[in-house]
Design an enzyme around this catalytic site. Structure first.
Site, PDB file in Angstrom:
ATOM      1  N   PRO A  39       4.055   0.787  -1.352  1.00  0.00           N
ATOM      2  CA  PRO A  39       4.527   1.962  -0.624  1.00  0.00           C
ATOM      3  C   PRO A  39       3.416   2.810   0.001  1.00  0.00           C
ATOM      4  CG  PRO A  39       4.805   2.244  -2.995  1.00  0.00           C
ATOM      5  CD  PRO A  39       4.439   0.812  -2.766  1.00  0.00           C
ATOM      6  N   ASN A  40       3.731   3.304   1.172  1.00  0.00           N
ATOM      7  CA  ASN A  40       2.873   4.222   1.948  1.00  0.00           C
ATOM      8  C   ASN A  40       1.680   3.549   2.619  1.00  0.00           C
ATOM      9  OD1 ASN A  40       4.408   6.648   1.381  1.00  0.00           O
ATOM     10  ND2 ASN A  40       3.655   6.444  -0.719  1.00  0.00           N
TER      11      ASN A  40
ATOM     12  N   ARG B 118      -3.029   8.271   6.876  1.00  0.00           N
ATOM     13  CA  ARG B 118      -2.784   8.795   5.535  1.00  0.00           C
ATOM     14  C   ARG B 118      -4.126   9.085   4.849  1.00  0.00           C
ATOM     15  NH1 ARG B 118      -1.343   5.038   0.355  1.00  0.00           N
ATOM     16  NH2 ARG B 118      -0.977   6.731  -1.105  1.00  0.00           N
TER      17      ARG B 118
ATOM     18  N   TYR C 262      -8.729   6.798   2.320  1.00  0.00           N
ATOM     19  CA  TYR C 262      -8.386   5.414   2.665  1.00  0.00           C
ATOM     20  C   TYR C 262      -9.036   4.914   3.959  1.00  0.00           C
ATOM     21  CZ  TYR C 262      -4.978   6.180  -1.025  1.00  0.00           C
ATOM     22  OH  TYR C 262      -4.401   6.463  -2.238  1.00  0.00           O
TER      23      TYR C 262
ATOM     24  N   ASN D 178      -1.704  -5.311  -3.095  1.00  0.00           N
ATOM     25  CA  ASN D 178      -2.072  -3.926  -3.328  1.00  0.00           C
ATOM     26  C   ASN D 178      -0.764  -3.230  -3.675  1.00  0.00           C
ATOM     27  OD1 ASN D 178      -2.706  -1.255  -3.368  1.00  0.00           O
ATOM     28  ND2 ASN D 178      -3.887  -1.259  -1.465  1.00  0.00           N
TER      29      ASN D 178
ATOM     30  N   ALA E  59       1.146   2.901  -5.290  1.00  0.00           N
ATOM     31  CA  ALA E  59       1.514   3.746  -6.440  1.00  0.00           C
ATOM     32  C   ALA E  59       2.265   2.969  -7.522  1.00  0.00           C
ATOM     33  CB  ALA E  59       2.337   4.943  -5.969  1.00  0.00           C
TER      34      ALA E  59
ATOM     35  N   HIS F 263       0.754   1.928 -11.011  1.00  0.00           N
ATOM     36  CA  HIS F 263       0.572   2.776 -12.176  1.00  0.00           C
ATOM     37  C   HIS F 263       1.806   2.873 -13.074  1.00  0.00           C
ATOM     38  CE1 HIS F 263      -2.990   3.617  -9.933  1.00  0.00           C
ATOM     39  NE2 HIS F 263      -2.295   4.159  -8.929  1.00  0.00           N
TER      40      HIS F 263
ATOM     41  N   GLU G 103      -5.218  -8.458  -7.696  1.00  0.00           N
ATOM     42  CA  GLU G 103      -4.814  -7.080  -7.377  1.00  0.00           C
ATOM     43  C   GLU G 103      -5.963  -6.383  -6.653  1.00  0.00           C
ATOM     44  OE1 GLU G 103      -3.899  -4.899 -10.969  1.00  0.00           O
ATOM     45  OE2 GLU G 103      -4.226  -2.973  -9.995  1.00  0.00           O
TER      46      GLU G 103
ATOM     47  N   HIS H 114      -7.299  -2.691  -4.412  1.00  0.00           N
ATOM     48  CA  HIS H 114      -7.104  -1.301  -3.990  1.00  0.00           C
ATOM     49  C   HIS H 114      -8.218  -0.914  -3.036  1.00  0.00           C
ATOM     50  CE1 HIS H 114      -4.098  -0.782  -7.120  1.00  0.00           C
ATOM     51  NE2 HIS H 114      -4.914  -1.458  -7.903  1.00  0.00           N
ATOM     52  N   LEU H 115      -7.856  -0.178  -2.010  1.00  0.00           N
ATOM     53  CA  LEU H 115      -8.856   0.327  -1.067  1.00  0.00           C
ATOM     54  C   LEU H 115      -9.815   1.290  -1.755  1.00  0.00           C
ATOM     55  CD1 LEU H 115      -6.151   0.986   1.584  1.00  0.00           C
ATOM     56  CD2 LEU H 115      -8.126  -0.452   2.082  1.00  0.00           C
ATOM     57  N   SER H 116      -9.239   2.223  -2.517  1.00  0.00           N
ATOM     58  CA  SER H 116     -10.058   3.256  -3.162  1.00  0.00           C
ATOM     59  C   SER H 116     -10.475   2.804  -4.557  1.00  0.00           C
ATOM     60  CB  SER H 116      -9.255   4.564  -3.255  1.00  0.00           C
ATOM     61  OG  SER H 116      -8.129   4.388  -4.108  1.00  0.00           O
TER      62      SER H 116
ATOM     63  N   ARG I 121     -10.722   8.618  -9.439  1.00  0.00           N
ATOM     64  CA  ARG I 121      -9.777   9.580  -8.864  1.00  0.00           C
ATOM     65  C   ARG I 121      -8.985  10.270  -9.981  1.00  0.00           C
ATOM     66  NH1 ARG I 121      -6.504   6.807  -4.232  1.00  0.00           N
ATOM     67  NH2 ARG I 121      -6.052   9.013  -3.828  1.00  0.00           N
TER      68      ARG I 121
ATOM     69  N   ARG J 291      -4.367   7.378 -12.071  1.00  0.00           N
ATOM     70  CA  ARG J 291      -4.670   6.160 -11.305  1.00  0.00           C
ATOM     71  C   ARG J 291      -5.537   5.174 -12.087  1.00  0.00           C
ATOM     72  NH1 ARG J 291      -2.923   7.516  -6.061  1.00  0.00           N
ATOM     73  NH2 ARG J 291      -3.177   9.733  -5.680  1.00  0.00           N
TER      74      ARG J 291
HETATM   75  C1  DQA Z   1      -4.141   2.467  -3.707  1.00  0.00           C
HETATM   76  C2  DQA Z   1      -4.445   3.404  -4.888  1.00  0.00           C
HETATM   77  C3  DQA Z   1      -3.158   3.936  -5.496  1.00  0.00           C
HETATM   78  O1  DQA Z   1      -3.462   4.811  -6.583  1.00  0.00           O
HETATM   79  C4  DQA Z   1      -2.352   4.701  -4.470  1.00  0.00           C
HETATM   80  O2  DQA Z   1      -1.112   5.098  -5.011  1.00  0.00           O
HETATM   81  C5  DQA Z   1      -2.158   3.951  -3.195  1.00  0.00           C
HETATM   82  C6  DQA Z   1      -3.264   3.138  -2.662  1.00  0.00           C
HETATM   83  C7  DQA Z   1      -5.435   2.012  -2.981  1.00  0.00           C
HETATM   84  O3  DQA Z   1      -5.357   1.052  -2.237  1.00  0.00           O
HETATM   85  O4  DQA Z   1      -6.489   2.629  -3.160  1.00  0.00           O
HETATM   86  O5  DQA Z   1      -1.128   4.068  -2.535  1.00  0.00           O
HETATM   87  O6  DQA Z   1      -3.489   1.310  -4.202  1.00  0.00           O
END
Ligand code: DQA
Length: 151
Positions: free
Chosen positions: A12-13, A20, A25, A76, A79, A82, A100, A102-104, A109, A113
């Site tokens: 999502p997102n 965003r 990101y 990825n 959210a 978690h 798995e 993640h960008l960040s 953080r 997370r």
């Molecule tokens: C994320 C990190 C997650 O905590 C967050 O909810 C995201 C993006 C990342 O790619 O850094 O939506 O997965």
């Protein structure tokens, strides 16, 4: 023909990438991430199908359908990382090699997370490198698949 077909899933997102929270990101869009993954897959002798959804059930439907067609999954979970036991259980049931990403850097953080319910069913996790998390994750996944699912 590509040796391995890999399913790429974005949670999502992530459709909002580029606008965003760019300070977290970056400015890259999801389209560009997918294009870069296609090119990288080509170099690695693989091919990807990429899918983004804001809906847990849609991601689960894709995962359930993946095991007959795909050699592995790059995800990825955003959210859902978690707290989605449903997503984790779908990934475990698929039984495919899983990486798995993640960008960040999720460990640098907010505290919520730092925990991933998905990681225990993944071969490994790459985070904190922006788009390179995806590209490194794809390379790692291809190696895991080539090694017969072992590291
Ligand atoms: C994320 C990190 C997650 O905590 C967050 O909810 C995201 C993006 C990342 O790619 O850094 O939506 O997965």
């Amino acid at each position: 023909m590509a040796a391995y077909k890999i399913m790429v899933l974005h949670g999502p997102n992530l459709n909002l990438l580029g606008r965003r929270e760019p300070e977290v990101y970056g400015s890259i869009t999801l389209d560009r991430v997918n294009k870069a993954l296609e090119e990288k897959a080509d170099e690695l002798g693989a091919a990807i199908d990429a899918f983004q959804s804001n809906h847990e059930g849609e991601l689960i439907d894709r995962i359930q359908a993946a095991s007959t067609t795909y050699a592995g999954i790059l995800i990825n979970p955003a959210a859902f990382t978690h707290y989605s036991y449903a997503l984790r259980e779908a990934l475990a049931a698929a039984g495919l090699p899983l990486v798995e990403v993640h960008l960040s850097n999720i460990f640098a953080r907010e505290a919520f997370r730092s925990h991933s319910v998905v990681s225990p069913v993944a071969a490994g996790v790459i985070c904190g490198f922006g788009i390179n998390s995806y590209l490194l994750g794809l390379e790692a996944l291809v190696r895991v698949i080539a090694a017969g699912g072992k590291r």
